[in-house]
Design a protein around this motif. Structure first.
Motif, PDB file in Angstrom:
ATOM      1  N   GLY B  99       0.820  -1.205   0.000  1.00  0.00           N
ATOM      2  CA  GLY B  99       0.000   0.000   0.000  1.00  0.00           C
ATOM      3  C   GLY B  99       0.848   1.248   0.000  1.00  0.00           C
ATOM      4  O   GLY B  99       0.599   2.201  -0.741  1.00  0.00           O
ATOM      5  N   LYS B 100       1.878   1.228   0.823  1.00  0.00           N
ATOM      6  CA  LYS B 100       2.733   2.404   0.910  1.00  0.00           C
ATOM      7  C   LYS B 100       3.560   2.569  -0.372  1.00  0.00           C
ATOM      8  O   LYS B 100       3.796   3.681  -0.839  1.00  0.00           O
ATOM      9  N   THR B 101       3.978   1.456  -0.930  1.00  0.00           N
ATOM     10  CA  THR B 101       4.784   1.526  -2.153  1.00  0.00           C
ATOM     11  C   THR B 101       3.979   2.067  -3.337  1.00  0.00           C
ATOM     12  O   THR B 101       4.463   2.916  -4.070  1.00  0.00           O
ATOM     13  N   VAL B 102       2.743   1.572  -3.487  1.00  0.00           N
ATOM     14  CA  VAL B 102       1.967   2.063  -4.634  1.00  0.00           C
ATOM     15  C   VAL B 102       1.566   3.526  -4.420  1.00  0.00           C
ATOM     16  O   VAL B 102       1.452   4.287  -5.383  1.00  0.00           O
ATOM     17  N   ALA B 103       1.394   3.910  -3.159  1.00  0.00           N
ATOM     18  CA  ALA B 103       1.122   5.328  -2.886  1.00  0.00           C
ATOM     19  C   ALA B 103       2.292   6.162  -3.396  1.00  0.00           C
ATOM     20  O   ALA B 103       2.112   7.220  -4.011  1.00  0.00           O
ATOM     21  N   GLN B 104       3.484   5.662  -3.160  1.00  0.00           N
ATOM     22  CA  GLN B 104       4.666   6.361  -3.646  1.00  0.00           C
ATOM     23  C   GLN B 104       4.678   6.408  -5.172  1.00  0.00           C
ATOM     24  O   GLN B 104       5.037   7.422  -5.770  1.00  0.00           O
ATOM     25  N   LYS B 105       4.275   5.301  -5.784  1.00  0.00           N
ATOM     26  CA  LYS B 105       4.217   5.269  -7.257  1.00  0.00           C
ATOM     27  C   LYS B 105       3.304   6.377  -7.772  1.00  0.00           C
ATOM     28  O   LYS B 105       3.650   7.080  -8.724  1.00  0.00           O
ATOM     29  N   ASP B 108       4.935   9.668  -7.294  1.00  0.00           N
ATOM     30  CA  ASP B 108       5.972   9.838  -8.325  1.00  0.00           C
ATOM     31  C   ASP B 108       5.353  10.297  -9.640  1.00  0.00           C
ATOM     32  O   ASP B 108       5.909  11.126 -10.346  1.00  0.00           O
ATOM     33  N   ALA B 109       4.196   9.706  -9.958  1.00  0.00           N
ATOM     34  CA  ALA B 109       3.548  10.019 -11.233  1.00  0.00           C
ATOM     35  C   ALA B 109       2.803  11.345 -11.170  1.00  0.00           C
ATOM     36  O   ALA B 109       2.182  11.749 -12.145  1.00  0.00           O
ATOM     37  N   LYS B 110       2.840  11.999 -10.020  1.00  0.00           N
ATOM     38  CA  LYS B 110       2.196  13.297  -9.825  1.00  0.00           C
ATOM     39  C   LYS B 110       0.722  13.270 -10.210  1.00  0.00           C
ATOM     40  O   LYS B 110       0.252  14.062 -11.029  1.00  0.00           O
ATOM     41  N   VAL B 111      -0.012  12.349  -9.625  1.00  0.00           N
ATOM     42  CA  VAL B 111      -1.448  12.329  -9.866  1.00  0.00           C
ATOM     43  C   VAL B 111      -2.071  13.537  -9.179  1.00  0.00           C
ATOM     44  O   VAL B 111      -1.528  14.070  -8.207  1.00  0.00           O
ATOM     45  N   ALA B 112      -3.225  13.965  -9.698  1.00  0.00           N
ATOM     46  CA  ALA B 112      -3.861  15.147  -9.124  1.00  0.00           C
ATOM     47  C   ALA B 112      -4.624  14.799  -7.855  1.00  0.00           C
ATOM     48  O   ALA B 112      -4.795  15.635  -6.970  1.00  0.00           O
ATOM     49  N   GLY B 113      -5.095  13.565  -7.777  1.00  0.00           N
ATOM     50  CA  GLY B 113      -5.845  13.146  -6.608  1.00  0.00           C
ATOM     51  C   GLY B 113      -5.960  11.637  -6.607  1.00  0.00           C
ATOM     52  O   GLY B 113      -5.698  10.997  -7.629  1.00  0.00           O
ATOM     53  N   VAL B 114      -6.329  11.075  -5.460  1.00  0.00           N
ATOM     54  CA  VAL B 114      -6.406   9.622  -5.357  1.00  0.00           C
ATOM     55  C   VAL B 114      -7.744   9.221  -4.746  1.00  0.00           C
ATOM     56  O   VAL B 114      -8.221   9.862  -3.810  1.00  0.00           O
ATOM     57  N   VAL B 115      -8.338   8.162  -5.293  1.00  0.00           N
ATOM     58  CA  VAL B 115      -9.502   7.548  -4.674  1.00  0.00           C
ATOM     59  C   VAL B 115      -9.047   6.198  -4.127  1.00  0.00           C
ATOM     60  O   VAL B 115      -8.610   5.337  -4.880  1.00  0.00           O
ATOM     61  N   GLY B 116      -9.090   6.026  -2.832  1.00  0.00           N
ATOM     62  CA  GLY B 116      -8.640   4.765  -2.231  1.00  0.00           C
ATOM     63  C   GLY B 116      -8.109   5.005  -0.843  1.00  0.00           C
ATOM     64  O   GLY B 116      -8.238   6.112  -0.339  1.00  0.00           O
ATOM     65  N   HIS B 117      -7.509   4.034  -0.197  1.00  0.00           N
ATOM     66  CA  HIS B 117      -7.480   2.652  -0.626  1.00  0.00           C
ATOM     67  C   HIS B 117      -8.728   1.955  -0.109  1.00  0.00           C
ATOM     68  O   HIS B 117      -9.519   2.584   0.577  1.00  0.00           O
ATOM     69  N   LEU B 118      -8.842   0.671  -0.379  1.00  0.00           N
ATOM     70  CA  LEU B 118     -10.051  -0.022   0.045  1.00  0.00           C
ATOM     71  C   LEU B 118     -10.018  -0.317   1.541  1.00  0.00           C
ATOM     72  O   LEU B 118     -10.949  -0.053   2.275  1.00  0.00           O
ATOM     73  N   ASN B 119      -8.899  -0.893   2.015  1.00  0.00           N
ATOM     74  CA  ASN B 119      -8.817  -1.308   3.415  1.00  0.00           C
ATOM     75  C   ASN B 119      -8.240  -0.201   4.282  1.00  0.00           C
ATOM     76  O   ASN B 119      -7.391   0.560   3.836  1.00  0.00           O
ATOM     77  N   SER B 120      -8.658  -0.196   5.536  1.00  0.00           N
ATOM     78  CA  SER B 120      -8.066   0.745   6.473  1.00  0.00           C
ATOM     79  C   SER B 120      -6.588   0.413   6.696  1.00  0.00           C
ATOM     80  O   SER B 120      -5.760   1.293   6.832  1.00  0.00           O
ATOM     81  N   THR B 122      -4.335  -0.594   4.752  1.00  0.00           N
ATOM     82  CA  THR B 122      -3.421  -0.043   3.759  1.00  0.00           C
ATOM     83  C   THR B 122      -3.574   1.466   3.674  1.00  0.00           C
ATOM     84  O   THR B 122      -2.613   2.174   3.388  1.00  0.00           O
ATOM     85  N   SER B 123      -4.783   1.956   3.925  1.00  0.00           N
ATOM     86  CA  SER B 123      -5.018   3.396   3.797  1.00  0.00           C
ATOM     87  C   SER B 123      -4.201   4.184   4.805  1.00  0.00           C
ATOM     88  O   SER B 123      -3.669   5.242   4.497  1.00  0.00           O
ATOM     89  N   ILE B 124      -4.092   3.661   6.033  1.00  0.00           N
ATOM     90  CA  ILE B 124      -3.428   4.426   7.084  1.00  0.00           C
ATOM     91  C   ILE B 124      -1.942   4.635   6.777  1.00  0.00           C
ATOM     92  O   ILE B 124      -1.478   5.775   6.767  1.00  0.00           O
ATOM     93  N   PRO B 125      -1.166   3.575   6.494  1.00  0.00           N
ATOM     94  CA  PRO B 125       0.237   3.853   6.159  1.00  0.00           C
ATOM     95  C   PRO B 125       0.389   4.679   4.881  1.00  0.00           C
ATOM     96  O   PRO B 125       1.307   5.498   4.772  1.00  0.00           O
ATOM     97  N   ALA B 126      -0.499   4.472   3.908  1.00  0.00           N
ATOM     98  CA  ALA B 126      -0.361   5.183   2.635  1.00  0.00           C
ATOM     99  C   ALA B 126      -0.628   6.673   2.796  1.00  0.00           C
ATOM    100  O   ALA B 126      -0.029   7.500   2.110  1.00  0.00           O
ATOM    101  N   SER B 127      -1.532   7.027   3.732  1.00  0.00           N
ATOM    102  CA  SER B 127      -1.934   8.433   3.852  1.00  0.00           C
ATOM    103  C   SER B 127      -0.727   9.323   4.138  1.00  0.00           C
ATOM    104  O   SER B 127      -0.697  10.483   3.729  1.00  0.00           O
ATOM    105  N   GLU B 128       0.263   8.764   4.819  1.00  0.00           N
ATOM    106  CA  GLU B 128       1.449   9.551   5.144  1.00  0.00           C
ATOM    107  C   GLU B 128       2.183   9.968   3.860  1.00  0.00           C
ATOM    108  O   GLU B 128       2.678  11.106   3.757  1.00  0.00           O
ATOM    109  N   VAL B 129       2.235   9.065   2.899  1.00  0.00           N
ATOM    110  CA  VAL B 129       2.907   9.381   1.636  1.00  0.00           C
ATOM    111  C   VAL B 129       2.153  10.484   0.898  1.00  0.00           C
ATOM    112  O   VAL B 129       2.749  11.451   0.430  1.00  0.00           O
ATOM    113  N   TYR B 130       0.815  10.344   0.832  1.00  0.00           N
ATOM    114  CA  TYR B 130       0.025  11.347   0.143  1.00  0.00           C
ATOM    115  C   TYR B 130       0.167  12.695   0.833  1.00  0.00           C
ATOM    116  O   TYR B 130       0.243  13.739   0.196  1.00  0.00           O
TER     117      TYR B 130
END
Lengths: 307, 435, 353
Positions: B99-105, B108-120, B122-130
């Motif tokens: 989850g954290k790795t794909v958040a970084q991906k 990296d790709a400079k997306v304008a916004g993200v819809v996700g993640h499905l599970n809490s 994965t969402s919690i560690p990923a939120s730090e990257v965003y």
């Protein structure tokens, strides 16, 4: 008191399932001193095959018992084939290798079987068709269902049948001889390879029956169901004394009862510091305690399991 | 009859709203220089696309896909350029590490916004990257309260939290069944335990006796020991926080042991067909809750479009991810920019009518007053019986009438009518909601 | 390496060193995500090296190794997060984590090391599960681990004003958080490699080897087999604890679901695949297996999609099947692993002869 009797019934039923699986571990261990790590996965395949057959036949309007029996009859040969394959592919070539080699190979096999099951039957929990109506019988305030009675009875029958084979037939004599000393048994004209293969076949057949028991009792199967069940059954075999047939039965039932009573009463005894959440710990605690303090198990004959 | 009326009113409401949205014309572009004709805006979508809940992940992704398709068909202009929305779909395998790795991906790709993640999880560690990259992220399905408690400005969610769903089912149980003793069981997962804790809080606040917690695991199929213990305490209701695969055997074995209590589950075990398959006749009378309004009451325009595009009905959360993606797009339109720093403030103060109802965010990024539906299994079918919103439980019929009666333009329609209707609801619910 | 031209070895090592130092910048071109993937690979290398001491050097199969990783991670998380409101510096907690893991290693080892190999494997497996179950349930009656909810907002490494969680520019180069961690992990890995290589050639290393080959003979030679085995357990455990602490800091959020049995098995397969007892083999195994899912994702997925129009077998399943197959095939045809240790090679030759 009703509650206590109910917990005993729960424990004995669960323990009967453990016992049948434990018999498989103990037979293989008795003969080649190998923990067949993939045995739990053979149980899994048994449950899954039975599921497929039962699902296919359920709408046919046959009597439920016949459908389940048909499922078992298909599951047994499939599991036996897998058991034989396991022995030939993963264990026989390593019979003289260092001790850890067959164990690692067995772990590899269990991963493979588990994921093959995943490919065939998907990752989802699979619901068995509910064809057998569970009829409750009242014993005092406790309830025992027809399915539970059937499971306990099957388990006892398996045990008895196995004892007959091992102690009353030529095959059994050869198995016992091989267990005691492979080399000497070989000199006496016993075909070691055949005996070991037969042991695996019998263990796999037991696993198939256990798989059907678990599947139809709980009504659900999952590709990961084998590993924890296998571990617990192994603990049961060690508790009873590995390599010892009545020991596996006793160990299985005891472990089942310990789990049921443990989950039921540990909260009251520890003022709710511990609760049913530690149910899965009991088996491992029992395993460690037995191995450390009495490695031969309750009925074990073999001494010298240490070092 | 009733059904078709409802659909009609919903369509009417939706049409009204769309008209309403069009009235707010985008501000004229401030930049005078001739802009390039088009701009590509990348929207990330993250869910497990492989693994045990891949089907739910796919459903989430479909919601986003539909929203982006509609936006592209709508020829939206942002900063004077034709906006072309593209999805960047990533698979987090429901694994926190991945989850954290794909958040970084995505960062990296400079997306304008993200819809996700499905599970809490994965969402919690990923939120730090965003948060580090300043990318707004809206979850349509992660219900763990912690997600928005981290103080990250970029984190939003359009689905109710566990601590909103817990009170919903618990207060319905308290009002409707008036139990004296309730047993609570959970599967010792973040979801199951979290939900069970909230139910316990609500019940205790309503002065209901709650037995010491019993637990299994997310793979437990033998509940007999736990249930036998519970039976000895003679509860009037049993709540289980967990998924259907374990809830089914629990329900079945409970009835086999002769437990007469009401069984109540959360949204993890609120799939009617699945529960019938797993528990058979024992499923009758089961009570369970789902976040959001029932699919039948969701925006019919969305349902039709979804069915047309994917040739299947939405599973659980796709209406929410659909709304989440639309929220991002709406905020970009309002800010007239796809730059996260510029449109983020707009997103935070959004007031949007989506497929799952009206959406506004509170200061944490949680959805304000989301609806929670309680259903009961009757004759082999799960029927909605009550809607919980803003601390109030309303019966389903009253809710439908209220929704039908409410004019779309009214400032606070649903809440107002719901309050009137809720006079019928008993007091414990209020106490419970206040905690 | 002995017997080769020493200058060549130094040049080779120097080149590898420069490549490793430049690696994150090359990877960052492809995306910072790749730096993160590499960081996890290094964590697995650390784990595999730690387990190698137990399995490879001392010949004790530990199937619950991930428990030590979990302990290290939880020690870090509890001492550097808002959960208890403690924010100790990382250079203090990492050793504490290693120490706690070490302590548990001894606690587990003391009663069980008398057991024969395959029993020990099962007992360690049970131990791993027990630790996970406790971590999952110690949220009540007193909340220690926060149970399945996990611990969030774990502090990143901080050294004065130098924060590993933030990006900054040094010497004209952009150092993002993952890149900083990369260098820290790299340094740690070098230290661990150095320690294990030195250990292998030391008195202790030879004692482990002796115990592995023939315990009775080793005891006859005056080796205190129990102590030497305990030492292997303790050292392996502390490496696991160290890696766990770093995992917690990098991840920022941990919960018991990260420390399941499959993870233990994964580390075991890395050691087995690479070559039990050979440090370089183990590193190779860890790198291969931890990049496997990424590689499979970019190869198997597109191939399946182009042939069948959709993905039939998920990369994750293929990876697990490969793990299993590797374990079986390696035990059968190449029991010493891809890069066998010198001793193992010799033994196998002897056994055949």
């Amino acid at each position: 008191m009703d509650i206590f009797i109910q917990q005993l019934i729960n424990g004995v039923t669960l323990g009967s399932v453990y016992a049948v699986v434990a018999l498989g571990y103990t037979m293989v261990y008795g003969i080649i001193q190998l923990i067949n790590f993939a045995h739990g996965e053979v149980v899994l395949i048994g449950a899954m095959v039975a599921f497929s057959v039962i699902t296919a036949l359920a709408p046919g309007g046959w009597p439920p018992l016949m459908v389940v029996a048909a499922g078992t009859m298909v599951a047994i040969p499939v599991c036996m084939a897998i058991g034989y394959g396991l022995e030939r592919a993963a264990y026989r070539p390593l019979r003289n290798a260092p001790r850890l080699a067959p164990l690692i190979s067995a772990i590899g096999m269990s991963i493979i079987l588990q994921h093959l099951a995943l490919l065939v039957w998907s990752r989802n929990f699979i619901a068995f068709p509910q064809i057998i109506r569970s009829e409750p019988y009242h014993i005092g305030g406790a309830i025992i269902t027809n399915v539970q009675i059937a499971i306990i009875a099957t388990s006892v029958a398996m045990m008895a049948g196995l004892a007959l084979i091992v102690y009353r037939t030529r095959l059994g004599t050869a198995m016992r001889a091989t267990a005691q000393n492979q080399h000497v048994a070989g000199l006496m004209g016993v075909d070691i390879n055949r005996i070991i293969a037969v042991t695996f076949l019998i263990a796999a057949a037991l696993a198939a029956v256990a798989g059907v028991m678990v599947g139809s009792y709980y009504g659900i199967a999952h590709y990961q169901m084998g590993s924890l069940l296998g571990l617990k059954a192994f603990s049961a075999a060690v508790l009873g004394g590995i390599g010892n047939l009545p020991g596996a039965m006793l160990g299985g039932v005891l472990l089942g009862v310990v789990e049921a009573l443990g989950a039921g009463y540990i909260g009251d005894f520890t003022d709710n510091w511990f609760g049913s959440n530690y149910q899965d710990v009991f088996a491992f605690m029992v395993l460690i305690a037995v191995l450390v303090f009495r490695p031969t198990g309750l009925l074990g004959e073999r001494v010298g399991e240490r070092t | 009859m009733k059904q078709s009326k409802l659909v009609l009113t919903l369509v009417a409401a939706a049409v009204g709203l769309i008209g309403c949205g069009e009235e707010k014309k985008p501000e004229p572009p401030k930049v005078a220089a001739p802009p390039p004709p088009s701009i590509e805006i990348k929207i990330g979508s993250v869910a497990p696309l492989t693994g045990g809940i891949a089907h739910l992940g796919k459903d989430n992704e479909n919601g986003v896909l539909l929203a982006l398709d509609e936006a592209n068909a709508g020829k939206i202009k942002i900063d004077g350029k034709d906006a072309k929305f593209v999805i960047m779909s990533e698979d987090d395998q429901a694994d926190p590490k991945v989850g954290k790795t794909v958040a970084q991906k995505l960062a990296d790709a400079k997306v304008a916004g993200v819809v996700g993640h499905l599970n809490s999880g994965t969402s919690i560690p990923a939120s730090e990257v965003y948060n580090g990259a300043g990318i707004p992220v809206i979850s349509g399905s992660a219900t763990n309260p912690k997600l928005t408690e981290q103080g990250f400005k970029v984190q939003f969610r359009v689905v109710g939290r566990d601590d909103q769903q817990g009170p919903a089912i618990a207060s319905y149980l308290a009002i409707n069944n008036k139990p004296k003793v309730v047993a609570i069981v959970d599967d010792a997962t973040a979801y199951g335990e979290g939900l069970a804790n909230e139910v316990e809080k609500t019940l205790k606040a309503a002065k209901i006796n709650v037995l010491p917690r019993e637990k299994g695991t997310d793979k437990t199929v033998d509940w007999k020991a736990v249930l036998t213990k519970i039976k000895g305490r003679k509860p009037d209701a049993v709540f289980y926080g967990g998924m259907d695969a374990t809830a089914g055997p629990l329900l079945k074995q409970g009835r086999e042991l002769g437990i007469k209590a009401v069984f109540a589950f959360g949204d993890g075990a609120c799939d009617g067909d699945k529960m019938k398959e797993l528990a058979g006749e024992a499923a009758e009378g089961l009570m369970c809750s789902t976040a959001g309004i029932p699919a039948a009451a969701a925006d019919s325009k969305f349902l039709a479009a979804f069915k047309k595009k994917f040739n299947s009905d939405p599973k659980i959360y796709s209406p929410f991810t659909y709304d989440a993606a639309n929220l991002l797009i709406e905020a970009m339109k309002k800010a007239n920019s796809a730059d996260p720093a510029k449109y983020l403030p707009e997103l935070a103060k959004m007031d949007y009518k989506g497929a799952t109802g009206r959406i506004m965010f509170d200061e944490k990024g949680d959805r304000k007053d989301p609806e929670i539906t309680t259903s009961v299994m009757k004759g082999g079918k799960l029927e909605p019986v009550a809607i919980f919103k803003a601390g109030q439980t309303v019966s389903y019929e009253v809710f439908l009438k209220a929704a039908a009666a409410a004019p779309a333009e009214a400032p606070k329609p649903a809440a107002e009518v719901a309050k009137d209707a809720a006079k019928t609801a008993a007091e414990p619910a209020k106490d419970a909601a206040k905690k | 390496m002995k017997g080769r031209h020493p200058a060549l070895v130094w040049v080779g090592a120097g080149l590898v060193g420069i490549a490793l130092l430049a690696l994150p910048f090359a990877l960052a071109q492809a995306g910072t995500a790749w730096v993160r993937i590499t960081n996890f690979a290094i964590l697995y290398v650390l784990l595999a090296l730690g387990l190698n001491i137990v399995v490879g050097f001392a010949g004790l199969l530990d199937l619950g190794y991930i428990a030590f990783y979990a302990l290290g991670a939880y020690v870090y998380a509890l001492l550097a997060s808002p959960h208890f409101g403690l924010h100790l510096p990382f250079w203090l907690i990492l050793p504490i984590g290693a120490l706690v893991a070490c302590l548990f290693g001894v606690l587990l080892g003391a009663p069980t090391l008398k057991l024969r190999g395959d029993y020990l494997a099962i007992v360690t497996l049970g131990f791993g599960e027990i630790i996970r179950i406790f971590l999952n349930n110690l949220s009540q009656p007193v909340n220690i681990t926060n149970g399945p909810q996990g611990v969030s907002r774990i502090d990143p490494f901080r050294f004065g004003g130098f924060d590993f969680g933030k990006s900054e520019t040094l010497f004209g180069l952009a150092f993002s958080g993952p890149v900083k961690y990369y260098y820290f992990l790299l340094a740690m890995m070098m230290a661990v490699i150095f320690v294990t290589v030195r250990l292998q050639d030391s008195r202790i290393g030879r004692a482990w080897e002796a115990v592995r080959e023939d315990e009775t003979a080793a005891r006859a030679m005056g080796i205190n087999t129990t102590n030497i085995k305990l030492l292997a357990f303790a050292m392996g455990a502390s490496f696991g604890g160290l890696a766990g602490g770093m995992f917690a800091a990098i991840q920022g959020f941990i919960s018991p679901e990260s420390f399941v049995l499959v993870e233990s098995i994964m580390v075991v397969s890395m050691v087995v695949l690479g070559g039990m007892g050979n440090v370089w083999g183990v590193i190779l195994g860890a790198v291969l297996l931890s990049f496997a899912p990424e590689v499979l994702r970019y190869t198997v997925e597109p191939v399946q999609k182009s042939i069948f129009g959709k993905s039939l077998i998920e990369p994750e399943v293929i990876r697990m099947l490969l793990f299993g197959l590797a374990m079986v095939l390696i035990m059968r045809f190449r029991p010493a692993g891809l890069l066998p240790s010198a001793v193992r090679k010799r033994e196998l030759a002897e056994r055949k002869g």
